[in-house]
Design a protein around this motif. Structure first.
Motif, PDB file in Angstrom:
ATOM      1  N   GLU A 115      81.351  27.196  82.280  1.00 53.55           N
ATOM      2  CA  GLU A 115      80.212  27.386  81.402  1.00 53.55           C
ATOM      3  C   GLU A 115      78.949  27.708  82.195  1.00 53.55           C
ATOM      4  O   GLU A 115      78.112  28.493  81.775  1.00 53.55           O
ATOM      5  CB  GLU A 115      79.966  26.067  80.663  1.00 53.55           C
ATOM      6  N   GLN A 116      78.833  27.041  83.361  1.00 56.78           N
ATOM      7  CA  GLN A 116      77.658  27.243  84.195  1.00 56.78           C
ATOM      8  C   GLN A 116      77.758  28.536  85.002  1.00 56.78           C
ATOM      9  O   GLN A 116      76.837  28.865  85.748  1.00 56.78           O
ATOM     10  CB  GLN A 116      77.528  26.066  85.172  1.00 56.78           C
ATOM     11  N   ALA A 146      77.380  22.308  93.794  1.00 52.63           N
ATOM     12  CA  ALA A 146      77.455  22.929  92.474  1.00 52.63           C
ATOM     13  C   ALA A 146      76.105  22.814  91.775  1.00 52.63           C
ATOM     14  O   ALA A 146      75.621  23.767  91.172  1.00 52.63           O
ATOM     15  CB  ALA A 146      78.555  22.287  91.638  1.00 52.63           C
ATOM     16  N   SER A 147      75.481  21.637  91.885  1.00 48.27           N
ATOM     17  CA  SER A 147      74.181  21.440  91.242  1.00 48.27           C
ATOM     18  C   SER A 147      73.143  22.377  91.815  1.00 48.27           C
ATOM     19  O   SER A 147      72.244  22.822  91.116  1.00 48.27           O
ATOM     20  CB  SER A 147      73.706  20.007  91.447  1.00 48.27           C
ATOM     21  N   ASP A 151      73.772  25.254  93.000  1.00 47.85           N
ATOM     22  CA  ASP A 151      74.317  26.607  92.883  1.00 47.85           C
ATOM     23  C   ASP A 151      74.552  27.218  94.264  1.00 47.85           C
ATOM     24  O   ASP A 151      74.153  28.329  94.540  1.00 47.85           O
ATOM     25  CB  ASP A 151      73.359  27.487  92.066  1.00 47.85           C
ATOM     26  N   THR A 211      75.345  34.225  80.965  1.00 44.36           N
ATOM     27  CA  THR A 211      75.905  34.124  82.310  1.00 44.36           C
ATOM     28  C   THR A 211      77.391  34.434  82.322  1.00 44.36           C
ATOM     29  O   THR A 211      77.895  35.002  83.275  1.00 44.36           O
ATOM     30  CB  THR A 211      75.691  32.717  82.901  1.00 44.36           C
ATOM     31  N   LEU A 232      83.144  22.747  82.466  1.00 42.18           N
ATOM     32  CA  LEU A 232      81.730  22.588  82.755  1.00 42.18           C
ATOM     33  C   LEU A 232      81.254  23.665  83.715  1.00 42.18           C
ATOM     34  O   LEU A 232      80.241  24.326  83.491  1.00 42.18           O
ATOM     35  CB  LEU A 232      81.546  21.201  83.362  1.00 42.18           C
ATOM     36  N   TRP A 233      82.002  23.854  84.783  1.00 40.74           N
ATOM     37  CA  TRP A 233      81.556  24.799  85.811  1.00 40.74           C
ATOM     38  C   TRP A 233      81.769  26.236  85.356  1.00 40.74           C
ATOM     39  O   TRP A 233      81.034  27.127  85.777  1.00 40.74           O
ATOM     40  CB  TRP A 233      82.264  24.511  87.143  1.00 40.74           C
ATOM     41  N   LEU A 262      79.681  29.101  87.542  1.00 47.10           N
ATOM     42  CA  LEU A 262      79.813  28.838  88.975  1.00 47.10           C
ATOM     43  C   LEU A 262      81.115  29.379  89.540  1.00 47.10           C
ATOM     44  O   LEU A 262      81.204  29.712  90.718  1.00 47.10           O
ATOM     45  CB  LEU A 262      79.765  27.325  89.238  1.00 47.10           C
ATOM     46  N   TRP A 274      71.074  18.329  82.205  1.00 43.67           N
ATOM     47  CA  TRP A 274      71.552  19.099  83.350  1.00 43.67           C
ATOM     48  C   TRP A 274      72.868  18.509  83.814  1.00 43.67           C
ATOM     49  O   TRP A 274      72.916  17.417  84.330  1.00 43.67           O
ATOM     50  CB  TRP A 274      70.495  19.049  84.462  1.00 43.67           C
ATOM     51  N   ALA A 329      74.100  30.145  78.118  1.00 37.88           N
ATOM     52  CA  ALA A 329      75.406  30.151  78.762  1.00 37.88           C
ATOM     53  C   ALA A 329      76.160  31.450  78.512  1.00 37.88           C
ATOM     54  O   ALA A 329      76.795  32.005  79.388  1.00 37.88           O
ATOM     55  CB  ALA A 329      76.233  28.982  78.267  1.00 37.88           C
ATOM     56  N   ASN A 345      72.389  26.026  85.109  1.00 33.58           N
ATOM     57  CA  ASN A 345      71.777  25.976  83.776  1.00 33.58           C
ATOM     58  C   ASN A 345      71.248  24.596  83.435  1.00 33.58           C
ATOM     59  O   ASN A 345      71.953  23.608  83.574  1.00 33.58           O
ATOM     60  CB  ASN A 345      72.802  26.366  82.710  1.00 33.58           C
ATOM     61  N   GLY A 398      74.692  22.382  88.082  1.00 34.20           N
ATOM     62  CA  GLY A 398      74.902  23.814  88.002  1.00 34.20           C
ATOM     63  C   GLY A 398      73.579  24.496  87.740  1.00 34.20           C
ATOM     64  O   GLY A 398      72.555  23.816  87.609  1.00 34.20           O
TER      65      GLY A 398
END
Lengths: 289, 293, 476
Positions: free
Chosen positions: C141-142, C120-121, C123, C37, C138-139, C144, B41, C34, B46, B44
């Motif tokens: 990809e997520q 961010a973690s 969301d 999203t 990273l973000w 965000l 993790w 991923a 995912n 975010g």
């Protein structure tokens, strides 16, 4: 005044005097070193940033109250709001920590029931939790339950994380108190609740005062929970408000210290001013057993 | 224990609210962390379930175990330094010959109330190689050969960062021990003439057993506090030079926030927690054995 | 019996808690890979592209709350031109949009980073916030942050943007933010021209051999060393030294390949050479012996007090040094010059490079895609705070540049020190990348830690490169 006549006593007195001087010196040096940070913070707050950076321990070359003026006149700093928030959070948290700690500690120390040991162990575990790396889970739990970013938000973690120490201190204190007292009260017809608050509480006053002192400062200074769980500037506590003086690449430490002294003043004055009473309170509850 | 136990519902009534609060704020986040530690993790929405892979990494992670050894070293120094010195000081304050008792009691607690960054500041200036007090003292006694960049010395850095910690918390334990000794009859302290050997014997044989349970609380506090120590060291060295003053909580924080590896960071928190339990457990076994002997 | 009951109920409640969380966690993961999203965020973003043009002109189609998080505190803005400009334009925007309640959370930079990472973690990011370059991929990809490629192209100020500032916020061909605040160099040698002239150098040496030569003069003439540097925070060696020195050895293509995962490795020979050279330099006595125990704020005091005739740091140090010397030592202020790092022996890259860029960009929460009006307001805010109003404000008041270029900056109102630094930053030198604006925090954390060991002489370049490469492969 013959030396011989007083030889023994004088010798002993000198010995004692010598010993006493050493003991006193050690304690005085220690106490002075403890108070030095306060003195240092005070005179540093009278410096300009560049004077402080140039010489961190030196006395201010030209003492100035500019930092204080700026803090008290700049509304962006919301010092007053943050103090109100901190005072409210601290008072409520400390009161509840002491009360919960007292009740739970007493029950664990005196009442035999299944689960006693488990609760004790659970509380012990709480003391081992590394708060810094748990910030994200804590945020998520509070966010899911909608308990973050409220005026009462911080009470929850402060009470929960303050409780184990309180319970353990009460628990250990009660071990030194003979049980006969409560048994007698019980025979006199006093109920559990009556005994708890009328008889045991006064006895525990010294340790409760100790817990209150420790927790007051702990709650006042707590930073991580406040950072993660509060978003509205209007809810910020003092340690969060202090961070505004820290820049990305440089910090105005004299100004931070001035701000800290202003915000800490109520609690420090209370502590020093009442220290005699506090200590009296700590001693007053003594039961000769 | 009371011979006449109050009804169970009374006990439950008293315990319910504090324990519910406690479980909500302490245990559920811990469970959450334990749950997240099973995921890859990166922060975010995912996450990828990877089972115990994070724990396998943790077991092989040299930096983590190095940090753990630093924590153990700190615990050793702080048990002796914080609790030990606090006990000695409390004994000293309780003797008749020490004056200004209330001043010592009041001032001693003060350092533990200041934010770590300021304590760090003062001690960094003591250790500073150019303007620092330590090197200045060495020059004064003619030992210029010992002058050095103290906080850059890999072998000494853990000891050097532990000294401010010890100094800062002596007063904290003094306060706790003082409240415990307040229930002891003053005459015990004052009856005997002040004589070195007597005073020490009296402390060990009379006072120590009387406040034994409080001492144990202090030790538990000291051990648990030093298992998760963070701020002071972060301010003084950021764990450096290299990882020579890295401690577990700082490492966990770095992994979670600087490296943004929340899954592995959670595994580290669980690791710190479990190691903490083991250390406390070992301590209790030791103390049980010790008190039986 | 009873005991086991309690244990049982305790276990049950724990299991309950876990299953509760598992349920939530399950929803979060939603088994959505991923790719899934990104498509969902990309689609609404496209939808809104049509709508952006209209509200963009007026900018006030939305009435309601807009949350903004940034780190330009009132304190930061004193003396930091970028922060001052940023606060000023935000205030202007608020006045111009009375219907929008702009709810700002302003935290100091360190706390900002912690809180944004937490949000961010979970969301739960604010509508508009500042994105750090190395979090972009990273973000993105997520899912965000919103893909702003079209938004940027549609910007009324697009023609004036300095497009090279977009690279840290780019993933593939998508851009995720409008670079914000002011661009400043991270590596500059600040030196006392008079002192170096005495040592026989009319301008700062072009090679390190000459610096070592000068060092002999300086140490024999009352200075403790030639150059002051502070690295106790660990990031300084990377941002304010290696990032530029590495460019001299590897050239820009190597780092671009690292960013693109195009085959380059930290273990490549030129980079290892750069590491070894760095280690050698910091062991040579040219720098203060306590460089790993003090930070840049202490090190620059060595320069200000005159103990050391040069200092290496970033633009933030320059503004502090300037303001301080102006008050305490006007003569040194006059004599202060700026220089790029001397060229290391064996390096084949540009001799005139220094790393400069914008570390943060205004990013928009991808969730705003569902609310076209709110999104339009957010876009308007993003355009405005990075646009010409901001750029002219910082140019006129501080001689600083941002994303939007302003033509004909009139420097004549500024003194020599400020003019020199402007020319150093934007005109006379070649720009190279700031390493830690890219890639991943985990890689830099490992490298930074090892750099302390390297410069202390307790490890070698090859080992450092190996460990960094491992972190790179594991995390990026």
């Amino acid at each position: 005044m013959s030396e011989k006549a007083y030889g023994m006593t004088v010798g002993k007195k000198v010995g004692n005097g010598f010993m006493a001087t050493i003991l006193n010196t050690i304690m005085i040096v220690f106490s002075l070193s403890c108070i030095f940070p306060l003195v240092w913070m005070f005179y540093s707050s009278l410096k300009l940033k560049r004077e402080f950076n140039a010489n961190i321990v030196g006395l201010p070359p030209a003492p100035t109250l500019d930092n204080y003026k700026q803090i008290l006149t700049n509304a962006d700093y919301h010092i007053a709001d943050s103090m109100i928030n901190s005072v409210r959070t601290t008072i409520l948290s400390v009161f509840l920590i002491v009360m919960f700690g007292f009740v739970v500690g007493y029950i664990l120390a005196r009442v035999k029931f299944k689960g006693n040991r488990i609760i004790w162990l659970m509380l012990l575990m709480g003391m081992l939790i590394p708060v810094h790396s748990l910030l994200v889970p804590i945020y998520i739990v509070f966010n899911r339950t909608g308990l973050n970013n409220q005026w009462y938000t911080l009470l929850i973690p402060y009470i929960a994380f303050g409780m184990p120490i309180a319970v353990f201190l009460i628990h250990s204190y009660l071990k030194g108190i003979p049980i006969a007292l409560e048994e007698a009260a019980s025979i006199d017809g006093s109920g559990f609740t009556g005994t708890l608050f009328k008889i045991i509480m006064p006895i525990c006053r010294p340790v409760m005062v100790t817990i209150a002192i420790i927790q007051t400062f702990a709650c006042w200074n707590e930073f991580s929970f406040a950072l993660v769980l509060l978003r509205d500037v209007g809810l910020h506590t003092v340690p969060l408000a202090m961070t505004q003086f820290t820049g990305q690449f440089s910090s105005d430490y004299p100004k931070i210290m001035a701000a800290m002294l202003i915000t800490m003043s109520p609690i420090v004055i209370m502590y020093f001013g009442f220290s005699k009473n506090i200590i009296k309170g700590m001693v007053a509850g003594v039961v000769k057993g | 224990m009371l011979t006449r136990r109050p009804p169970l519902r009374v006990i439950i009534g008293y315990l319910m609210i504090p324990l519910a609060l406690y479980i909500f704020a302490v245990f559920i986040p811990l469970m959450t962390a334990a749950f997240y530690s099973l995921f890859e993790w990166k922060g975010g929405p995912n996450k990828t379930f990877i089972g115990v892979a994070n724990y396998v990494t943790l077991i092989k992670d040299k930096v983590f175990w190095l940090s753990f050894s630093h924590n153990l070293y700190l615990i050793l120094l702080c048990v002796i330094g914080q609790v030990g010195i606090a006990f000695v000081f409390v004994m000293m304050i309780n003797t008749r010959s020490v004056k200004l008792k209330s001043i010592h009691r009041t001032f001693g607690f003060f350092p533990s109330t200041i934010a770590a960054v300021y304590v760090g500041f003062i001690w960094t200036m003591i250790y500073d190689s150019r303007r620092g007090v330590l090197n200045w003292l060495l020059a004064l006694i003619g030992r210029d050969d010992l002058k050095q960049v103290w906080l850059n010395n890999s072998d000494l850095v853990m000891t050097l960062v532990s000294i401010p910690l010890i100094w800062q918390y002596i007063g904290y334990y003094m306060l706790i021990l003082l409240s415990a000794t307040s229930s002891i009859d003053k005459e015990i302290f004052e009856s005997a003439e002040l004589d070195g050997a007597n005073a020490v014997q009296r402390s060990i044989h009379i006072v120590l057993p009387m406040i034994k349970s409080t001492i144990i609380v202090c030790l538990v506090l000291c051990v648990s506090g030093n298992m998760k120590v963070f701020d002071n060291i972060f301010v003084m060295t950021s764990g450096g030079p290299g990882n020579d003053s890295m401690v577990m909580a700082m490492y966990g924080y770095k992994i979670s926030f600087i490296q943004q590896n929340m899954g592995y960071g959670s595994a580290i928190s669980v690791g710190i927690f479990v190691l903490g339990l083991l250390v406390i457990g070992a301590m209790q076994l030791f103390s049980n054995k010790f008190s039986k002997d | 019996m009873k005991r086991s009951k309690i244990i049982l109920s305790l276990m049950l409640s724990i299991v309950l808690a876990i299953s509760l969380l598992a349920g939530c966690g399950g929803n979060e993961t939603t088994t959505a890979p991923a790719a899934d999203t990104t498509t969902t965020t990309a689609a609404p973003a496209d939808d809104t592209d049509e709508t952006t043009a209209a509200p963009d002109a007026s900018g006030d189609g939305y009435a309601g709350e807009l949350t903004l998080m940034h780190f330009s505190t009132s304190e930061e803005s004193q003396g930091n031109g970028g922060s001052d400009g940023f606060r000023t334009v935000i205030a202007n925007w608020e006045t111009a949009n009375p219907d929008i309640a702009l709810n700002q959370t302003v935290l100091a930079n360190d706390e900002y980073k912690t809180q944004v990472a937490t949000l961010a973690s979970a969301d739960d990011l604010p509508d508009v916030f500042l994105l750090q370059g190395m979090n972009t991929k990273l973000w993105a990809e997520q899912g965000l942050i919103m893909d702003m490629t079209k938004i940027i192209e549609d910007s009324p100020h697009y023609a004036d943007y300095n497009t090279s500032y977009f690279t840290p916020f780019t993933d593939g061909d998508k851009i995720y933010g409008l670079p914000v605040l002011t661009g400043g160099t991270c590596t500059v040698i600040v030196y006392d021209k008079a002192a170096w002239a005495e040592a026989g150098f009319e301008e700062f040496p072009k090679t390190w051999a000459e610096v070592e030569e000068a060092n002999e003069y300086f140490t024999a003439n009352g200075y403790t060393e030639s150059i002051a540097f502070g690295n106790s925070g660990k990031w300084q060696m990377n941002s304010c030294f290696l990032s530029t020195l590495g460019d001299r050895f590897t050239g820009p293509e190597w780092f671009q390949s690292i960013i693109d995962k195009g085959g380059a490795a930290f273990t490549d020979e030129p980079f290892v050479k750069a590491l070894d050279y760095t280690g050698m330099l910091f062991q040579s006595g040219v720098f203060n012996d306590d460089f790993n125990a003090i930070n840049n704020e202490d090190a620059r005091e060595y320069y200000i007090s005159g103990e050391t005739p040069a200092f290496i740091g970033g633009n933030w140090d320059v503004s502090y040094i300037g303001a301080t010397l102006l008050e305490t030592d006007p003569e040194r202020y006059e004599n202060t010059g700026f220089a790029v790092l001397p060229q290391p022996e064996g390096a084949t890259g540009s001799e005139n490079s220094q790393n400069i860029g914008l570390g943060y960009a205004v990013a928009i929460n991808s969730k705003l895609a569902d609310d076209a009006d709110k999104l339009a307001a957010a876009i308007d805010l993003a355009y405005y705070v990075t646009g010409p109003d901001f750029a002219s404000y910082v140019a006129e008041n501080y001689a600083l540049g941002g994303l939007t270029q302003v033509s004909n900056v009139d420097l004549s109102a500024f003194d020599q020190f400020t003019q020199d630094f402007y020319n150093y930053s934007y005109i006379d030198t070649a720009a190279c990348e700031i390493y830690d604006s890219y890639v991943d925090g985990a890689v830099w954390d490992v490298l930074n830690t090892e750099l302390q060991n390297l410069t202390n002489g307790s490890t070698d370049g090859a080992t450092v490169a190996q460990l960094t490469q491992e972190a790179y492969e594991a995390n990026y």
